[in-house]
Enzyme design. Structure first.
Site, short mmCIF file in Angstrom:
data_model
loop_
_atom_site.label_atom_id
_atom_site.label_comp_id
_atom_site.label_asym_id
_atom_site.label_seq_id
_atom_site.Cartn_x
_atom_site.Cartn_y
_atom_site.Cartn_z
CB CYS A 2 14.44 7.49 2.17
SG CYS A 2 13.11 8.62 2.49
NE ARG A 27 15.56 1.87 0.58
CZ ARG A 27 15.47 1.09 1.64
NH1 ARG A 27 15.78 -0.19 1.52
NH2 ARG A 27 15.09 1.55 2.80
CD1 TRP A 75 8.34 6.50 -2.19
CD2 TRP A 75 7.61 6.32 -0.09
NE1 TRP A 75 7.09 5.93 -2.22
CE2 TRP A 75 6.63 5.81 -0.96
CE3 TRP A 75 7.35 6.32 1.28
CZ2 TRP A 75 5.41 5.30 -0.51
CZ3 TRP A 75 6.14 5.81 1.74
CH2 TRP A 75 5.20 5.30 0.84
CG ASN A 101 14.90 4.95 5.23
OD1 ASN A 101 13.72 5.24 5.09
ND2 ASN A 101 15.36 3.73 5.18
N GLY A 102 13.15 7.22 7.28
CA GLY A 102 12.29 6.89 8.42
C GLY A 102 11.40 8.07 8.78
CD GLU A 482 -6.61 -8.94 -1.33
OE1 GLU A 482 -7.54 -8.46 -1.99
OE2 GLU A 482 -5.41 -8.76 -1.62
CE LYS A 486 -3.28 -10.07 -4.14
NZ LYS A 486 -3.94 -8.90 -3.73
CD GLU A 489 -4.28 -9.27 -8.17
OE1 GLU A 489 -4.12 -8.17 -8.68
OE2 GLU A 489 -4.00 -9.51 -6.97
CG HIS A 505 -29.05 -18.32 -1.07
ND1 HIS A 505 -30.35 -18.62 -0.73
CD2 HIS A 505 -28.43 -17.99 0.09
CE1 HIS A 505 -30.53 -18.45 0.57
NE2 HIS A 505 -29.37 -18.06 1.09
CE LYS A 605 1.69 -2.09 -6.61
NZ LYS A 605 1.16 -3.20 -5.82
C1 AGP Z 1 -4.41 -5.79 -6.24
O1 AGP Z 1 -3.64 -6.92 -6.06
C2 AGP Z 1 -4.64 -5.40 -7.62
N1 AGP Z 1 -3.49 -5.39 -8.41
C3 AGP Z 1 -5.68 -4.35 -7.91
O2 AGP Z 1 -6.91 -4.95 -7.67
C4 AGP Z 1 -5.63 -3.02 -7.14
O3 AGP Z 1 -5.94 -3.24 -5.79
C5 AGP Z 1 -6.61 -2.03 -7.76
O4 AGP Z 1 -6.23 -1.77 -9.08
C6 AGP Z 1 -6.70 -0.73 -6.98
O5 AGP Z 1 -5.48 -0.05 -6.94
P1 AGP Z 1 -5.25 1.16 -5.98
O6 AGP Z 1 -5.32 0.68 -4.58
O7 AGP Z 1 -3.89 1.69 -6.35
O8 AGP Z 1 -6.32 2.17 -6.27
#
Ligand code: AGP
Length: 610
Positions: A2, A27, A75, A101-102, A482, A486, A489, A505, A605
């Protein structure tokens, strides 16, 4: 989360509050509202949706002019995102106004007490209890009443309140959530963050923890909860507006990486009882329903799938139930064997990813119990699920998931421990021990973040590397996956995450001088094996970086060119700390290439197409 902005001064307040709220849009929010002081009353207008929707509502029923007021963007945490739950909230008489907020952890008890005392609630929010508590304290000066409320509430609070009987006075209070004062000439501001007032003044005062602040147009007074007045420490803001929104960090991603201790603290809040056991009664699930589960499926995409990988290890180890994990887009088309005894956990930070939603709907149609893990209140996943476990990371602006990932890991660890407790698969002592380790994660992540500068230095050396492998076993395997995602990406490097034992393998054929291999070896029972796999990489000319727990540097140094340490902790729980250096590594390599880490090419996103 928020955003709050308050103003006292000579100028028409609506014209200040609307742009102030717009500066806090970063935010994240789902509704907005204003409260404006009139002669003997306070006018309120609220609207679900964007600030533009609030402006439209104002154009249809304009508020009378006023010079003191509060604006809020909400939020949602408690109660659906709708106009009734939007802030500011009022007491029964409409003369006390509160923006918050919180999260108020003991709101349910306070609400029952207030209802028993004759108060009537208009919303489903935790915030409204504060308005009614202040109504009962109408005889006290407003700041004293707020101090009393602060002493009776647990959790995170940044409050800004006003009362019809105290014109031209705003009182704020802070514990856990941010609050700053903007000091003007003949006018003052109170806000969740500096951008809300930066175009009007560069002078500010930070409101510290457990402090109450009173502002009029001419004065600022800060007291502790006992009412002792404290000196004001004024600062001058040197940042420009864009930098201010990023809290002084260069990018949203960097800010979000550094917000992880706070995000994890919020995700833990109220979920570990005083006796040390996990309490997820908020799921509203009958324990008997959880006891008849005979198989667990976890479905997700991308980073959330890596959280699913950790969940598999944790649930199998702690709950002793078989767990299958699936990339959501595969799950729905592979005809999985599901029935009403199957528990399906769908993970999605956005709660809107189309593949995960389709998998969740498919599972529900088969009669499975569906638990959604998401960061967005009332998202499609939250609405579809039989029970929702919210991560409380706050909005994530950077496209690459960071704080939403670590809070997913924490939420899933809590879920694993809760299932173990309800099903009696582990003794209470060991559950309390594991929960205590989860509780210590904000501190451990804070410690892991301190290595950022060293990692930045190391990253410069890899700026021209093209091929990178991330290897790990057990709980370190999802971390390796992960770390590779990262780097792909945001730095656009060819990076592969592999189970360390799988390299021999096939993929080992790709290892030659110039290849970088990052080995993650924080899981105690497989550490020696991972280190010996890393020897195999070194022998073929790879450059080696190792992530190990503090205390194991020596073993790692025997194989690695660079060693990164994280604070020690129990296996699996450590995944949360182990991923931090990999987030930082990807971040610093990408920025060394001058790339826009917040908006990587080709990525969205939230992915709402198949
Ligand atoms: C993560 O860095 C990515 N941008 C992407 O893999 C993301 O995790 C994936 O699209 C899933 O999104 P969600 O968690 O909103 O379902």
């Amino acid at each position: 989360m928020c955003g709050i902005v308050g103003y006292v001064g000579p100028r028409p307040v609506v014209e200040l509050l609307i742009p102030g709220l717009a500066r806090l849009e970063y935010r994240g929010y789902d509704s907005a509202g204003l409260a404006i002081q009139q002669q003997d009353s306070i006018a309120v207008i609220k609207q679900v949706g964007r600030i533009a929707d609030l402006e439209h509502a104002l154009s249809l029923s304009p508020l009378p002019e006023g010079h003191t007021g509060i604006g809020h963007t909400r939020w949602a945490t408690h109660g659906a995102p709708n106009t009734i739950n939007a802030h500011p909230h009022r007491d029964c008489t409409g003369s006390v106004i509160v923006a918050h907020n919180g999260i108020i952890e003991n709101w349910a008890d306070l609400r029952s007490e207030l209802i028993a005392g004759g108060h009537e609630f208009a919303s489903d929010t935790d915030t409204e209890v504060v308005a009614h508590m202040l109504e009962d304290l109408a005889d006290l000066p407003l700041a004293e009443a707020v101090r009393s409320v602060m002493k009776r509430t647990d959790g995170a609070l940044a409050l800004v309140v006003m009362r019809a009987s105290d014109p031209d006075l705003l009182v704020g209070a802070r514990r856990g959530s941010p609050l700053v004062v903007g000091k003007g000439d003949g006018e003052n501001f109170l806000a969740s963050d500096i951008p809300a007032f930066l175009e009007h003044t560069r002078r500010m005062v930070v409101v510290d923890e457990d402090r109450v602040v009173e502002i009029t147009k001419e004065s600022i007074r800060i007291t502790d909860l006992e009412g002792t007045e404290l000196p004001l420490e004024e600062r001058v803001i040197e940042w420009d507006l864009e930098a201010a929104e990023k809290g002084g960090f260069s990018t949203f991603m960097e800010k979000e990486i550094h917000e992880q201790p706070r995000a994890i603290t919020d995700t833990l809040r109220g979920r570990i009882r005083r006796d040390g056991l996990v309490d997820l009664s908020e799921l509203g699930l009958d324990p008997e329903r959880l006891r008849i589960v005979d198989k667990v499926y976890v479905v997700a995409c991308g980073t959330s799938f890596h959280a699913a990988m950790m969940a598999k290890y944790a649930i199998e180890r702690w709950v002793r139930l078989p767990v299958e994990i699936d990339i959501a887009s595969e799950f729905r088309y592979r005809d999985p064997v599901l029935d009403s005894n199957s528990l399906v956990i769908a993970i999605s930070q956005s709660g809107e990813t189309i593949d995960t939603m389709a998998a969740a709907r498919y599972a529900k149609a088969q009669g499975c119990l569906l638990i959604g893990v998401t960061n967005v209140v009332d998202s499609a996943l939250a609405r579809e699920s039989n029970a929702v476990l919210y991560t409380r990371a706050g909005p994530e602006i950077g496209v690459a998931a960071t704080k939403t990932f670590t809070t997913q890991l924490v939420a899933l660890q809590l879920l694993g421990l809760y299932l173990a407790q309800v099903r009696g698969s582990r003794d209470e002592g060991s559950l309390v021990h594991l929960a205590a380790a989860v509780r210590s994660l904000p501190k451990l992540v804070e410690e892991a973040l301190q290595a950022s500068t060293d990692i930045e230095d190391i990253s410069q050396k890899f700026a021209h590397t093209r091929d990178v492998f991330f290897l790990g076993r057990s709980g370190d395997f999802p971390v390796a996956m992960e770390g590779a995602l990262k780097l792909k990406e945001i730095a656009y490097l060819r990076a592969e995450g592999y189970a360390a034992g799988e390299m021999k393998h096939g993929p080992i054929a790709l290892i030659e001088p110039g290849v970088l291999v990052v080995g993650v070896a924080t899981d105690t029972h497989v550490r020696a094996k991972t280190i010996s796999n890393m020897q195999e990489m070194k022998a073929r000319g790879a450059t080696i970086v190792m992530v190990v727990e503090r205390g194991h540097e020596q073993e790692a140094e025997e194989v690695a060119d660079h060693v990164l340490t994280v604070p020690p902790g129990p296996d699996l729980i450590c995944t949360v700390t182990a991923v931090v250096p990999l987030q930082l590594l990807a971040y610093h390599i990408a920025t060394a290439h001058g790339l826009d880490v917040d908006k990587p090419r080709n990525l969205a996103k939230t992915v709402t197409v198949e």
